[in-house]
Structure formats: structure tokens, C-alpha cells
Design an enzyme around this catalytic site. Sequence first.
Site, PDB file in Angstrom:
ATOM      1  N   GLU A 323      59.803  21.635  25.537  1.00 24.34           N
ATOM      2  CA  GLU A 323      60.721  22.771  25.678  1.00 24.34           C
ATOM      3  C   GLU A 323      62.071  22.452  25.034  1.00 24.34           C
ATOM      4  OE1 GLU A 323      58.911  24.570  29.733  1.00 24.34           O
ATOM      5  OE2 GLU A 323      60.677  23.325  30.067  1.00 24.34           O
ATOM      6  N   CYS A 417      60.205  28.805  37.011  1.00 25.71           N
ATOM      7  CA  CYS A 417      61.663  28.754  36.904  1.00 25.71           C
ATOM      8  C   CYS A 417      62.252  30.054  36.381  1.00 25.71           C
ATOM      9  CB  CYS A 417      62.085  27.596  36.002  1.00 25.71           C
ATOM     10  SG  CYS A 417      61.231  27.552  34.414  1.00 25.71           S
TER      11      CYS A 417
END
Lengths: 657, 657
Positions: A323, A417
Site C-alpha cells: 500500500e 479501515c
Amino acid sequence: MTDTTIRTNFANRGPVQPTDGAASVLRPGTRGRITSGLWRDSRSTNAVVSIPDGWDRLVEAGNIHNLELAAGTTTGDYRNDLPFMDSDLYKWLEAVGCLLGGNDPDSQTRERLMAHIDKSVAVLGAAQEDDGYLNSYAQVIRPDRRWLHLDWGHEHYSAGHLIQAAVAVARGTGRTDLLDIACRLADRIDADFGTGPGKIDGVDGHPEIEMALVELYRVTGEQRYLELARYFVDRRGHGLLAVARYTDRNFGSMYWQDHTPVREATEVGGHAVRQLYLLSGAVDIYAETGDKSLLEAAERLWEEMVATKTYLTGGVGAHHLDESFGDQYELPNERAYTETCAAIASVMLSWRLLLATGKARYADLIERTLYNGLLAGVSLSGDKYLYVNPLQRRDGHALPDGGDMRAERTPWFRCACCPPNVMRTLASLEHYVLAVDDTSVVLAQYISGNFEARIAAGPVRLAVATGLPWNGAVTITVNGPAGDPWTLVLRVPAWSPQARVTVNGSAVSDQPQDGWLRITRDWHLGDVVTLELDMAVRVVTADPRVDTARGAVALERGPLVYCLEGVDQPAGFRLDDVVLDPAQPIAVHERPDLLGGVVVLSARGRLRPGGSASGWWPYRSADTSTQLGPEVELVAVPYYAWANREPGAMRVWIPTI
Amino acid sequence: MTDTTIRTNFANRGPVQPTDGAASVLRPGTRGRITSGLWRDSRSTNAVVSIPDGWDRLVEAGNIHNLELAAGTTTGDYRNDLPFMDSDLYKWLEAVGCLLGGNDPDSQTRERLMAHIDKSVAVLGAAQEDDGYLNSYAQVIRPDRRWLHLDWGHEHYSAGHLIQAAVAVARGTGRTDLLDIACRLADRIDADFGTGPGKIDGVDGHPEIEMALVELYRVTGEQRYLELARYFVDRRGHGLLAVARYTDRNFGSMYWQDHTPVREATEVGGHAVRQLYLLSGAVDIYAETGDKSLLEAAERLWEEMVATKTYLTGGVGAHHLDESFGDQYELPNERAYTETCAAIASVMLSWRLLLATGKARYADLIERTLYNGLLAGVSLSGDKYLYVNPLQRRDGHALPDGGDMRAERTPWFRCACCPPNVMRTLASLEHYVLAVDDTSVVLAQYISGNFEARIAAGPVRLAVATGLPWNGAVTITVNGPAGDPWTLVLRVPAWSPQARVTVNGSAVSDQPQDGWLRITRDWHLGDVVTLELDMAVRVVTADPRVDTARGAVALERGPLVYCLEGVDQPAGFRLDDVVLDPAQPIAVHERPDLLGGVVVLSARGRLRPGGSASGWWPYRSADTSTQLGPEVELVAVPYYAWANREPGAMRVWIPTI
């Protein structure tokens, strides 16, 4: 606004108690209500669908169950096996706090949400250890390893989100029971971490607590929290996470933001959300301490990120793996990761830098990111999310069925998230509209609503009505202190090369400077300011170093980035075969029936013939002539609304050759 | 060659015993010796440096230690914690077998390598269970879980590599002790797997054993092994790996090649090496059974892969995450994963398809992949490797320090699949040169050396001398059976639009058809055939659907793809700023001093001015004019030789706009 620093102690997402001001802990600073338009619709969906549903998703996913395990009030396995499970609940609670601090929810929703807070406080209170420690994963899965998996344990990260939730709930509802739990945990961390004897000299693998501790300092006035935040920022980048006892995962020091001290970094790198949360915390510490080396680092890294590692949508973080940011100008479109959380983190950093410096570019990027990179992260229906936000999707895209993140709207994620991060951002959106200094009110974003701020001369109320993002008219009715002149500062967005402004019908001759138009006068009750922004369609190209956009253009109008979706094009052709003719005019059509009501763009292009022109091998001599097929009409929709119909191809960058 | 099927039982990398032929188990089929040129140099380095060093790397990395743990002859922890550790040794042993089967190594090296085989056989024999089972990871780490982590356990995968090693060692040295161990393990698997009562109906998460079992069938004549291979191919794609008891990792069924049956697949997908090993096994089964549905599937998938998912270098597998194929035309350059093992797997599949069908395109892709995608995988010095093979590297590239694979030459890897895979491929390279049918000898690759084959009329020997890849002259001296006419078949590479051919000085008037030039005549001892291939520099573009190559060209000459490396360009400019002018002539220079002796290309271009032309935001109106800087000379080197000097920028695709 040059050389003017807006009061930096508003550097948060909620109404804040100025640290240099009055005594009450929970006195609101700016407030506001968004009353109509795209953002009202999004926030309404957030309040009516996303946040109420969110609780059910948290219960289903085991977030509550896990805390009950830690509390010893239930039995079973720890669910979902991720060390940051608690933080999903915390972000959701923060969203609830923001929501209840506004005027949106009806009384039934309020009652229901308050009951969820009750339940959360009860289980968190029961789960918290006598010494203040709280992290259900560590308590249940490895109680003997407290503070020993600093790299991947997310103990401080989760604590940071608890603190932010507690502050938002306190501000939104007046209740301080969650804040008490958060303070006890913060005190535990403060007692255990630092350079003193018997303390752990370490940092968490995921920055987040830095911002939270500064906020906790602001609401409590406890200097210790600010010092602890500063310690965590100062000690990062010194390889503390490479100490074997704190090492659990082999992501590498850049992933953890532990490869270089913040003040020495020359470019953003590693995990995008970690990088941007860290810089946000650094600016918060600057705001409270005046340590300019932190502000300089944050501005330098923001510039580097925006100039070389930011997508047209404002999204950041190119790589799926880790990420993470890629190299400079490495911005793959179909493989763009551009996590929704990273767009949110970018807004958080830009907001702090706007407040710290007063530069309009930060407000420009906030606007772009909110309307595009971030808003794409939640479905129009409010019950599905995108975790990754590519700028292209191929015809026949193969959705991964394993560990890779799908670019597909999903009700919830194993690593959840993003959804509550979207919720807390939308629920606090009004706080990005206004900023003030002693003698100025800065209108940073044009959103229809009623907004309040306080300057030295007294309170100011602005009623804003705008057709943005669909038309460029903005009307501002001013209600502020009379007698002394003060300044209304209007942002002239970078995308609007011209802006016509009137006050009570008379043209304003002042020229914008560095993105701001400043109107200083004696304001009277009901003065009306109008602003007409340039809504011409823009055909844009990327810096030529962005290889993935070479020979292609994108379409923009106002603050919106547009894209082609397969479903809007004539049947039977593939988006991969489209070539746009930028010389032909682009038409603008209102489509109130489409995607909740949008303006679409209509361009002309041609289709490449299907199949390969060169047999089995797809590469050929550069002087092979290309035959294009028939002319076609191409319909573009706002990027934020993509993937709300049947799955299909999409592209932001459209070839012209 | 159309409608002619080359004898398919040569579908392996080593000299093979035809199943329809003579009785001896280890009779060689084709043999040969590569005597000069680039490939001789590479193979010599492989024999003198890579393979001898490889043993030391295996010892250091714990591969031998792990087997000793399984044997109970040592104590300690299992090293490196990967379930396929044994397979690194097996691939290395296969390389040794191939090497010892040729003429390259000197007697001292032979002795040393034979001692390593002795040691390996001893430890493998000691580690093997009484019932034939052998897998050090499972035996040491989870002895109670035999065959229970089929998805990630790599038990069949490692067994497959053991079988291939055993066959190569038997062929190369005549010793069958390793083959005995391999057969006992194959028998164990055969006893345990299948659809019968008490058997496990399952497949391994990594295809590989299918090829190996067919090979074992060929050398042993045991029909059971062929049937077991067919069972594994037939049962794949039916979700067997989704059965909970066999599931360890959440990679998804496409990663495991378990998402769709081979015969029904319409495109390649998932983990690239797994996909290509599976298809190679499927073609092997076709070769032995005549099951055309398998050949049709393999050809269909090869076509789809080559037309839409293959890099100019022949490399495949676009994604870092999961080492997988991307979508059609999704070919990122800087983020190209293109694992060295995947290039090797592509060669393995193409070789089998060449033998199965006789189509020249398969030989063309083998040549391209060997010279570019594969050869780049090992350093010129032979002691460092690339696992990933990008087509672009930015100025200032940030090397990852964590789990992400670095595009940097490395002596060995934690996951060390690639180095021994390169070793076994180079050590067996001579076997890709010739193929035969009853009346033809097919010269599939032009490599200097002496090669032998047997056709119905008797043995044929060809002495090949060529300046490739540096010049296009090929001279073939023929020594074959006289009396009856037979056919010498020459490949006319797709990259050479014209080829002048003579026999004993007289021009041959036959025209190539489908990539082959067939010369049928009474051959006499010492007949000389010459071939002059077109070595003009080629400026090529990609299919326009390949977004990452739009507005850019690549340079090729002969079988080589070229690239720009920063180190060859004038000081002080960044490769990101280069624009090539394809209208200017490209010069060719011999550089015997450079990179072991190469031909470089010299092109003209311009530099973009540094920095952003548009302030803080890198996107701008499409009608903004671009000012280019001064003209510069650009020096391109063969792609295979990149990253052999100081680290720096590199690119294959060079912008022209």
C-alpha cells in the site's frame, strides 16, 4: 493571506478549544451545517445509512466480540485476527461523535447511536486493564507480549484512534466517559515510553497517535501529551523498529516510516497512510510548539508528493504491495492502489498545512481530493465501499479472488479501515469550510450551508449557496460584526482561471493573489457577495514524465475529474479501443436522472479496430500506419460516481493517439 | 512444417528416450555442444561460476541442513521457513545433471559436482521415510499434516523437481540412485492420490509434478505415472483446493490455477509460473496420449498470453502482488514483475508447443525470451541474479527494504527459485537448437556449435557458426545420411523480413512459409548452407492498447531488445527527461570493451527541461506547448546486459512525444 498564519490550533477535524484561549474544555470553535447539494446528499446518506449500518458491520465482523473477550465477558475465538480490529470501532465512534455534534441526525437515530456509545463505553471500560492498557488483540492473543510487537502490533495506532474518538464524542455529546478511558490509556503509554530509565525507547509501526496526543493535549491542557507526541515524532527514523524484540513482520523500515527522521526526509515513501499520518502529527506539533523544522519538512514532502506522486483525482499510493508510494512519476492507472484512507490522510495533512501556512494550494488539493479520490470511496447508496481506487479498469477485468484487493464496491472488508474513515470524514466535513485569523474569515471550500466562526471583532456567520460542482455560481450572505472593517477571504480555485466577484451587486476590482481574493470592508448584516467560477470543460494532460498518461487526456469541469464508463457508451465497443479527438467540442448535459443527478460530458472520438493488427505478436514497426474506425460519441461521468452500476470498464485517461 | 508434427516425445529439456522406440532407458536423443559466442560465454560462466557457487549458497541458506533435520542426522531449527526449500536443491541437481551430460566441465569440476551429488543422494536417502514420503519442511515442521496443506505445502511441487533432477542426473551421469528415491516418492503420491477408495482427491497448489511425471513415465515406461499426471491435470480447476482441510493461505483459486479446468480456460491468469508449468504439463500429456483438447487449450492460452500479456522482452507476469498476470494489455514497465522463472516457464511451454505443432512462432518466442527476458536474470559475472525484470527503472528509484522484491542483482534470495532455474536452463540450452521428424531436421535456434539428431535415414550432424546476436550471418555445415533426400528446415525469424540463403554458394529460390524455409535434397558430406538475416535496427511500437508504451518506441536489432541505461548517457541528465526522435538515423557500433562485448545503438533525441512546467500541480491544459531542450545522443545497450554496472535508471520504451 501571504505571511498570515491562520490560527493553527484549529488543526483538527472538529471544533476545538483554542489552547491560548478561554477555559472551557469543550467549547466549540467553528460550527456549521451543510444544507444542500452533493455534499448534503452524501452526508445525509452517511448519517442515515453508512453510520447506522456501520455498527451492525462491526458487530458482525467481531470487533465488539473481541473486546468482550478482552473484558472476559464472553468466550470464543478472537475474530478476524488483525491487531487493529479495535481501531475500526474507534473510527466509527469518532464519526458518531462528529455526527451527534451536528444537526443532521433525527432524534431516533441519535438515541440509537447514543445507545451504541453506551455499549462501547461499557465494553471498553470492562476490557481496559487496571493499569490503563487496552488493546483487545494483544490482551487476548498474546497477553505476555505487551509493547513487544511494536512494528505490527498497532497498539499505539489503536490508542490514537481511541483518543480521537473520545475527543469527538466529548465534543459532540458532552459525555466524557470515553475520554476518561482514553486518558488512562494515554497515561499508560506516557508512563511506559520515552528515554527515561525503565522506559521503552520505541515507536509504533503505524503513526497515528502523534495527532491524537496533540488533540488530547488541546482538550485536556496536559503538556505531557504534547511532549509524548513530540517524542514519538522525534524518535521515528532512527531504526528503533529494527530492534529484534520489536520486530514481527518483514515490511522494511520505509513501510514503518522508520527509515529516515522526518526532518531529514526528501521524499515521501513507504506506506502512504503511515507517511501522511506521520506528517499530519508533525504539523500538529509545529502548530503547538512553533518548531519550524517540522513544518518545513512537511511542506517539502507535500510538494514532492503532489508534483510527482499524486493522481489527478488527488489519490496517492501507487502500489498494491505494501500500500505504498512508488517512484516519482510512477502512477499506474489500472493498478493504482490509491487507498481511500490515503486520500483521507492527504486531506488531513493539507488541512493542517493550510492552517499552518495560509497557502491556497492546500485548500485546492483538499477540494480535488474530497470530490474525487475520497468521494469515490463510498457508493452513492452509502452501504458499499472501495478500498482501492484505480483510474482505469479494463474490459474483461479479472477480479482477484485471493489476497489482492478488488476494485469492487464491497459492504465491508476484512481490513475495514476505509469505511469508518470515510464516515468520520463526511461527518466532519463542515469543519473544512472556514478558517479564521484575528481579522479575517477565510472561505476555503464552497459548499452550500450556514457556517460560523469567531474573529477578534466577534462572531461571523456566512450563508453560502452554490450550484457547485454542477455550476459555478456562489452566493454568500454575510452576517458579521459591524463597525470595524474585517476581511472576507475567498479562494479562487486553481481550476478557475477567472472569477467574477460582486459585493451587493457591484463588481469587486481586487485581484486574487496566490489563490485568494481578499475583500476588506465594513460589513453590514445581509451583505451579499457573489462569485462566478469558470466551469468550462478542461482537457488536461499529465507531466510528460508520467508515462502512464502519455498520449492521453483527461476531462475535468469545475472541481470534478471525469471518466468514461463502459455502460454509458454505445453497446458493443470496448473502452480499450477508444481514441478521443480533443479538437472537437465537448458538450455539457445535465442528467438529473443519472447517478443521483450529475452533469455529463459528451466528447467525440473514434474506435480502433478490434483484435491485433500484427498477427500473434503485439509489437510492430513504428511506421506501421494505424487505421481508426468510425466516429463515436463518448459520454463521461464524474469519477466519484463510477462503479455504481453494473461492473465494467472505466478510464480517466483517454488516448488521443 | 505445416501439418507436420515433430516427434513430440522430445518434449523435455534433456535428451529423452522415445516412448515408441528402442528399449534402453537412458539412450540419448539429440545432443550438442555450443562452441562460441554469447551463449557459449553464458554457459561457461554458468558451469564455472553459477553452478559451483550454487552449492555453497544452498549450504549457507540451510537447504542441506533442513534435509539433515528430516534425516535426523543434525539438530537445530528449520532454516528459512519456506515449504519449497528442497526444490532449490532439486533444480540445482537438475542443472548439474545437464551439465555433466554435456562436454563443458573440466574433470576437477566434474569430480566436485559428483561429490555434491553423492552428498545429496545420501541426505535425501536418509531423509526419505520408509513409505517413500519426502519433504523436509513437512517432516520437520508439521509431521502430522502430511498432504494437508495442499495449497501452500508444495509437496507435489518439490516432488516434481526431485523427479526432474533424478532424470537429468541419470541421463547425465548414468547413476540411478537419485532416480530410485524419486520413484519411491512418486509411488507414494500415486498410492495416496486419486479418486479411488481411501485416496485423496486433490491437487497441489503449485503445478510442476505433471511435467515431471510424464518425464518419469518416459524414462521408466511406467504407465501409472502418466495416468497420475493426467489425473492431476484433469482434476485441477474443480475447487479441490477450496476444501477447508487443504487450505492454508488466502491467495485465491486463480493463484493456485484451481479456478477453472484447463480445457475450459479462455485466458491465462493467476500466478504466472504456476499457469505456465500447468500448461507445459498439459502439453506433455497431449504428447503422450494424443488428447487434443489439452493441446487446443494450451495453444489458445499461449495465443492470448502472447497477444495481450507479454512484454517485448518475452517476460510475463505483470503484478508484484501474487507474482501474477494482470489484465489484457496491462503491462506496467517499471513495476513489471516478469519473474525470471516465468520467462523460463514460457520457454518450457513454447518448446513443448513447438514440438507438438511444428509452428515457427513458438521458436520465435523462445529466441526472444532466451535472449532478453531470461538472460537478463543472471549477471554477466554469473554470481548475481534478478528475480524481477522490469523494463524501466526511474532515476532515484527507491529500492524497497522490506517484503517487496528489489530489481537489483542479488547473490541469492530467501525465495531462491530463480537462480537454480536459470542454471538448469542454461545447462540444457543445446536441447532447444534442433528438432526432428522422420525426414527433416529443424534448426530452431541459431547458436554456434555442433549438434546431432537422428532421423529415419540415420544420424545428422550440423556444425553451426554464426555471429548472432551481433551480425546476421549463419553458416551450417551438414553431415547427414546420403542417398535419400531429406529436408533441412531453417527458421526465418519473424524479426528478419528477408533472409538470403545459399547452398554450396548457390542461392536457394525456395521461399519461407509460415516462418520456415525447407530445403529438401540429397545432402552430401560437407555441404554448406549460409543464411544472412536482416540486422537492421528496428524501431517498434506496442499495440495501442498497451497504455504504458503509448507515445514511445523501443529499439531492437536481431533477436535483441535494447534499453537505455543512465550510465551510458552524458552526465547530468535524467532518463525520465529523454525524448527520442525516431526520424533520425540510428547508428550501430561494436563495443568489444563493453559488457563482455556488445553492439550498441546510438540514437538522437532531446531533453525535456527539468522540473515541473506548471508549478505545484503536475497536470495542465492539453494545449500547453512543450518546450524541449538541446539535442542529445542516446546510447542503447542490450537489455540482457542491464544492471551490470552501477545502479541507475533504465528504460526500454523511450518517449517520442
